[in-house]
Design a protein around this motif. Structure first.
Motif, PDB file in Angstrom:
ATOM      1  N   ALA A  82     -80.596 -53.942 -82.225  1.00 46.36           N
ATOM      2  CA  ALA A  82     -81.062 -55.306 -81.975  1.00 46.36           C
ATOM      3  C   ALA A  82     -79.907 -56.302 -81.906  1.00 46.36           C
ATOM      4  O   ALA A  82     -78.812 -56.056 -82.420  1.00 46.36           O
ATOM      5  N   ASP A 104     -85.380 -49.985 -82.625  1.00 51.07           N
ATOM      6  CA  ASP A 104     -85.369 -51.444 -82.503  1.00 51.07           C
ATOM      7  C   ASP A 104     -84.374 -51.852 -81.423  1.00 51.07           C
ATOM      8  O   ASP A 104     -83.163 -51.725 -81.596  1.00 51.07           O
ATOM      9  N   ARG A 106     -84.788 -55.008 -79.779  1.00 50.68           N
ATOM     10  CA  ARG A 106     -85.100 -56.415 -79.518  1.00 50.68           C
ATOM     11  C   ARG A 106     -83.840 -57.238 -79.262  1.00 50.68           C
ATOM     12  O   ARG A 106     -82.749 -56.895 -79.707  1.00 50.68           O
ATOM     13  N   ASN A 107     -84.051 -58.315 -78.545  1.00 54.96           N
ATOM     14  CA  ASN A 107     -82.998 -59.295 -78.258  1.00 54.96           C
ATOM     15  C   ASN A 107     -81.779 -58.657 -77.599  1.00 54.96           C
ATOM     16  O   ASN A 107     -80.655 -58.768 -78.067  1.00 54.96           O
ATOM     17  N   ASP A 128     -89.654 -51.536 -80.707  1.00 56.81           N
ATOM     18  CA  ASP A 128     -89.537 -52.983 -80.526  1.00 56.81           C
ATOM     19  C   ASP A 128     -88.688 -53.277 -79.290  1.00 56.81           C
ATOM     20  O   ASP A 128     -87.487 -53.005 -79.273  1.00 56.81           O
ATOM     21  N   SER A 130     -89.014 -56.454 -77.772  1.00 53.57           N
ATOM     22  CA  SER A 130     -89.203 -57.893 -77.612  1.00 53.57           C
ATOM     23  C   SER A 130     -87.890 -58.597 -77.275  1.00 53.57           C
ATOM     24  O   SER A 130     -86.798 -58.062 -77.502  1.00 53.57           O
ATOM     25  N   TYR A 131     -88.012 -59.796 -76.707  1.00 58.16           N
ATOM     26  CA  TYR A 131     -86.866 -60.629 -76.349  1.00 58.16           C
ATOM     27  C   TYR A 131     -85.898 -59.892 -75.420  1.00 58.16           C
ATOM     28  O   TYR A 131     -84.695 -59.796 -75.674  1.00 58.16           O
ATOM     29  N   ASN A 152     -93.906 -53.470 -79.412  1.00 66.33           N
ATOM     30  CA  ASN A 152     -93.712 -54.912 -79.318  1.00 66.33           C
ATOM     31  C   ASN A 152     -92.994 -55.237 -78.006  1.00 66.33           C
ATOM     32  O   ASN A 152     -91.824 -54.922 -77.830  1.00 66.33           O
TER      33      ASN A 152
END
Length: 307
Positions: A82, A104, A106-107, A128, A130-131, A152
């Motif tokens: 992330a 993970d 994300r971002n 995950d 997301s972003y 996500n």
């Protein structure tokens, strides 16, 4: 060499058919076993640069990485990449990490995932994404990831389309986050194959609450037990008459116009009105033509008299 040979030569008093003592076999095999053990241990416990590894958790978050780190420990269960700048993931990147449970991502700056990324990660439960910069969720995006419990995909502002078979085969999926994207429509088929779905977050999208939205809303009311306080965040962006209205406030009455059916009398009436309008239009054009012709003749006659 001579000393070792002396110890390994059989005693002349001992019959040649007598098997070699176990300790001798162990002394011969030990160097190979040690080498193999060292190689296996280094493969399992080696930690990538800029990452921290502890108890099967590999944390590479917030390191400004532009690419995924190679050679993770083979027993990795929790991998965090992330808050980096990763744009792509190589095909087959997760092939060796069959113990992976949590991923993970994300971002980052991901726009897509390579096909077959999760073919060997049969135990992956939490994902995950997301972003990021995903624009669509393809039919094979989560292929073979049958153990997924949570996905996500929230806060992907360019996400415009979810394929009807995007979540096919994810029977254990309980939590799905599609909030704060660019979705205006979501096919009911994409959710019908998720018998275990409990939480669905769809707020923050520009939903078009037309007739095509009715099947999805009806299914949500019947199947979803709770929506994580997301119902007030899901609003209609269009058409104008329901703009700003909470998505879940729409009832069957809101879609009443979608079910209007015409009888034979209605069709005959419409045909009659169309015929009358056509005749009236022809008559009006005829009268306008005559009027214009008369005006033209009168104007010409007036000019002749003046001469």
């Amino acid at each position: 060499y001579l000393s070792l040979s002396h110890h390994f030569l059989p005693n002349p008093a001992t019959p040649l058919s007598q098997p070699m003592p176990r300790c001798c076999s162990a002394m011969i095999l030990n160097p190979f076993l040690v080498a193999m053990a060292v190689a296996f241990t280094s493969a399992v416990t080696g930690c990538p640069v800029l990452c921290t590894c502890h108890s099967q958790v590999v944390d590479c978050s917030g390191q400004r990485l532009f690419s995924v780190p190679p050679d993770l420990p083979l027993d990795t269960r929790n991998l965090s990449l992330a808050h980096n700048r990763i744009t792509t993931i190589p095909p087959g990147y997760l092939t060796c990490y069959v113990e992976l449970r949590v991923l993970d991502l994300r971002n980052n700056s991901l726009a897509e995932l390579p096909a077959g990324l999760f073919l060997m990660t049969r135990r992956l439960a939490h994902l995950d994404l997301s972003y990021n910069n995903f624009s669509h969720v393809g039919a094979d995006m989560f292929q073979e990831a049958h153990s997924l419990v949570r996905i996500n995909l929230g806060h992907n502002p360019w996400l415009r389309k979810v394929h009807p078979q995007a979540f096919q085969g994810l029977a254990q999926l309980r939590d799905l986050d599609l909030s704060y994207g660019g979705l205006s429509f979501l096919s009911l088929e994409a959710l019908e194959g998720l018998p275990g779905l409990v939480t669905l977050q769809i707020g923050g999208n520009p939903w078009v609450c037309s007739c095509t939205m009715e099947p999805l809303l009806k299914w949500l009311r019947n199947r979803i037990q709770r929506c994580m306080s997301d119902s007030q965040l899901a609003e209609c962006r269009a058409p104008p008459e329901v703009e700003g209205a909470p998505l879940f406030s729409l009832t069957e009455e809101s879609f009443k116009a979608c079910h209007l059916t015409l009888t034979l009398d209605d069709y005959l009436f419409i045909a009659f009105v169309g015929f009358v309008v056509s005749i009236a239009s022809v008559a009006t054009n005829f009268l306008l033509g005559i009027t214009a012709n008369c005006c033209h003749r009168w104007s010409k006659a007036s000019e002749d008299e003046e001469i």
